[in-house]
Design a protein around this motif. Structure first.
Motif, PDB file in Angstrom:
ATOM      1  N   SER A  20       0.826  -1.213   0.000  1.00  0.00           N
ATOM      2  CA  SER A  20       0.000   0.000   0.000  1.00  0.00           C
ATOM      3  C   SER A  20       0.855   1.255   0.000  1.00  0.00           C
ATOM      4  O   SER A  20       0.618   2.188  -0.777  1.00  0.00           O
ATOM      5  N   LEU A  21       1.851   1.280   0.869  1.00  0.00           N
ATOM      6  CA  LEU A  21       2.739   2.441   0.910  1.00  0.00           C
ATOM      7  C   LEU A  21       3.495   2.609  -0.407  1.00  0.00           C
ATOM      8  O   LEU A  21       3.693   3.725  -0.880  1.00  0.00           O
ATOM      9  N   TYR A  22       3.897   1.494  -0.982  1.00  0.00           N
ATOM     10  CA  TYR A  22       4.633   1.529  -2.243  1.00  0.00           C
ATOM     11  C   TYR A  22       3.815   2.193  -3.347  1.00  0.00           C
ATOM     12  O   TYR A  22       4.335   2.994  -4.127  1.00  0.00           O
ATOM     13  N   PHE A  23       2.529   1.868  -3.409  1.00  0.00           N
ATOM     14  CA  PHE A  23       1.689   2.443  -4.457  1.00  0.00           C
ATOM     15  C   PHE A  23       1.132   3.814  -4.104  1.00  0.00           C
ATOM     16  O   PHE A  23       0.961   4.657  -4.978  1.00  0.00           O
ATOM     17  N   LEU A  24       0.845   4.050  -2.827  1.00  0.00           N
ATOM     18  CA  LEU A  24       0.225   5.318  -2.438  1.00  0.00           C
ATOM     19  C   LEU A  24       1.223   6.447  -2.198  1.00  0.00           C
ATOM     20  O   LEU A  24       0.939   7.601  -2.498  1.00  0.00           O
ATOM     21  N   LEU A  25       2.373   6.111  -1.645  1.00  0.00           N
ATOM     22  CA  LEU A  25       3.388   7.126  -1.311  1.00  0.00           C
ATOM     23  C   LEU A  25       4.774   6.676  -1.766  1.00  0.00           C
ATOM     24  O   LEU A  25       5.693   6.535  -0.956  1.00  0.00           O
ATOM     25  N   PRO A  26       4.954   6.441  -3.054  1.00  0.00           N
ATOM     26  CA  PRO A  26       6.222   5.859  -3.524  1.00  0.00           C
ATOM     27  C   PRO A  26       7.458   6.710  -3.196  1.00  0.00           C
ATOM     28  O   PRO A  26       8.506   6.164  -2.872  1.00  0.00           O
ATOM     29  N   VAL A  27       7.343   8.008  -3.271  1.00  0.00           N
ATOM     30  CA  VAL A  27       8.510   8.862  -3.023  1.00  0.00           C
ATOM     31  C   VAL A  27       9.033   8.678  -1.604  1.00  0.00           C
ATOM     32  O   VAL A  27      10.243   8.649  -1.374  1.00  0.00           O
ATOM     33  N   TYR A  28       8.122   8.533  -0.653  1.00  0.00           N
ATOM     34  CA  TYR A  28       8.520   8.402   0.745  1.00  0.00           C
ATOM     35  C   TYR A  28       8.810   6.954   1.148  1.00  0.00           C
ATOM     36  O   TYR A  28       9.669   6.695   1.996  1.00  0.00           O
ATOM     37  N   SER A  29       8.088   6.033   0.563  1.00  0.00           N
ATOM     38  CA  SER A  29       8.214   4.644   1.005  1.00  0.00           C
ATOM     39  C   SER A  29       9.352   3.879   0.326  1.00  0.00           C
ATOM     40  O   SER A  29       9.897   2.950   0.927  1.00  0.00           O
ATOM     41  N   GLU A  30       9.711   4.244  -0.883  1.00  0.00           N
ATOM     42  CA  GLU A  30      10.745   3.484  -1.597  1.00  0.00           C
ATOM     43  C   GLU A  30      12.067   3.394  -0.845  1.00  0.00           C
ATOM     44  O   GLU A  30      12.642   2.304  -0.773  1.00  0.00           O
ATOM     45  N   PRO A  31      12.588   4.483  -0.269  1.00  0.00           N
ATOM     46  CA  PRO A  31      13.845   4.338   0.484  1.00  0.00           C
ATOM     47  C   PRO A  31      13.711   3.405   1.687  1.00  0.00           C
ATOM     48  O   PRO A  31      14.602   2.593   1.948  1.00  0.00           O
ATOM     49  N   VAL A  32      12.597   3.478   2.394  1.00  0.00           N
ATOM     50  CA  VAL A  32      12.376   2.620   3.559  1.00  0.00           C
ATOM     51  C   VAL A  32      12.246   1.167   3.120  1.00  0.00           C
ATOM     52  O   VAL A  32      12.833   0.260   3.730  1.00  0.00           O
ATOM     53  N   ILE A  33      11.504   0.940   2.057  1.00  0.00           N
ATOM     54  CA  ILE A  33      11.327  -0.411   1.530  1.00  0.00           C
ATOM     55  C   ILE A  33      12.663  -0.979   1.073  1.00  0.00           C
ATOM     56  O   ILE A  33      12.978  -2.146   1.333  1.00  0.00           O
ATOM     57  N   LEU A  34      13.473  -0.176   0.422  1.00  0.00           N
ATOM     58  CA  LEU A  34      14.785  -0.625  -0.031  1.00  0.00           C
ATOM     59  C   LEU A  34      15.675  -1.003   1.152  1.00  0.00           C
ATOM     60  O   LEU A  34      16.345  -2.041   1.140  1.00  0.00           O
ATOM     61  N   VAL A  35      15.676  -0.189   2.186  1.00  0.00           N
ATOM     62  CA  VAL A  35      16.477  -0.488   3.382  1.00  0.00           C
ATOM     63  C   VAL A  35      16.006  -1.799   4.019  1.00  0.00           C
ATOM     64  O   VAL A  35      16.825  -2.646   4.383  1.00  0.00           O
ATOM     65  N   LEU A  36      14.694  -1.972   4.159  1.00  0.00           N
ATOM     66  CA  LEU A  36      14.169  -3.213   4.718  1.00  0.00           C
ATOM     67  C   LEU A  36      14.544  -4.420   3.860  1.00  0.00           C
ATOM     68  O   LEU A  36      14.911  -5.477   4.386  1.00  0.00           O
ATOM     69  N   ALA A  37      14.474  -4.267   2.543  1.00  0.00           N
ATOM     70  CA  ALA A  37      14.818  -5.371   1.634  1.00  0.00           C
ATOM     71  C   ALA A  37      16.290  -5.745   1.764  1.00  0.00           C
ATOM     72  O   ALA A  37      16.630  -6.937   1.852  1.00  0.00           O
TER      73      ALA A  37
END
Length: 119
Positions: free
Chosen positions: A84-101
């Motif tokens: 949901s965050l990836y699709f709704l707020l990609p600019v903010y969530s992508e760095p966090v998602i990348l770090v988690l990955a």
């Protein structure tokens, strides 16, 4: 909805894996889990004290205790959050998602290395 590439799927999967483990197992998030569990101490046959965490018995605390005690259940909700965050707020969530990955992949590598070193 845009198509997800294989690379995006892998990144989202590893991020979901890491976020789930963070909430279910990691010591750093123990303060989040504590209100939803009762701690039970028992002495085993060797005389050592073992600690078990049992979900609270009633209400919302029971629901979240049951949820947090089930890796698979928590994983579904963490995945919904990540996607949901990836699709709704990609600019903010992508760095966090990348770090988690990356952290998820690193934890898997560390586990493999530890198993190799134990042999």
């Amino acid at each position: 909805m845009e198509k997800i590439t294989l690379l995006q799927l892998l990144i989202l999967s590893f991020a979901s894996f890491r976020l789930t483990r963070l909430f279910v197992f990691d010591k750093i998030t123990e303060f989040i889990r504590n209100p939803f569990f009762d701690e039970v101490k028992e002495e085993n046959e060797e005389g050592e004290t073992e600690v078990y965490y049992i979900p609270k018995q009633t209400g919302v605390k029971r629901f979240f205790g049951e949820l947090l005690s089930c890796y698979w259940c928590t994983g579904i909700w963490m995945t919904i959050l990540i996607v949901s965050l990836y699709f709704l707020l990609p600019v903010y969530s992508e760095p966090v998602i990348l770090v988690l990955a990356i952290a998820g992949i690193a934890s898997m590598i560390e586990t493999i290395i530890q198993q190799i070193m134990e042999k």
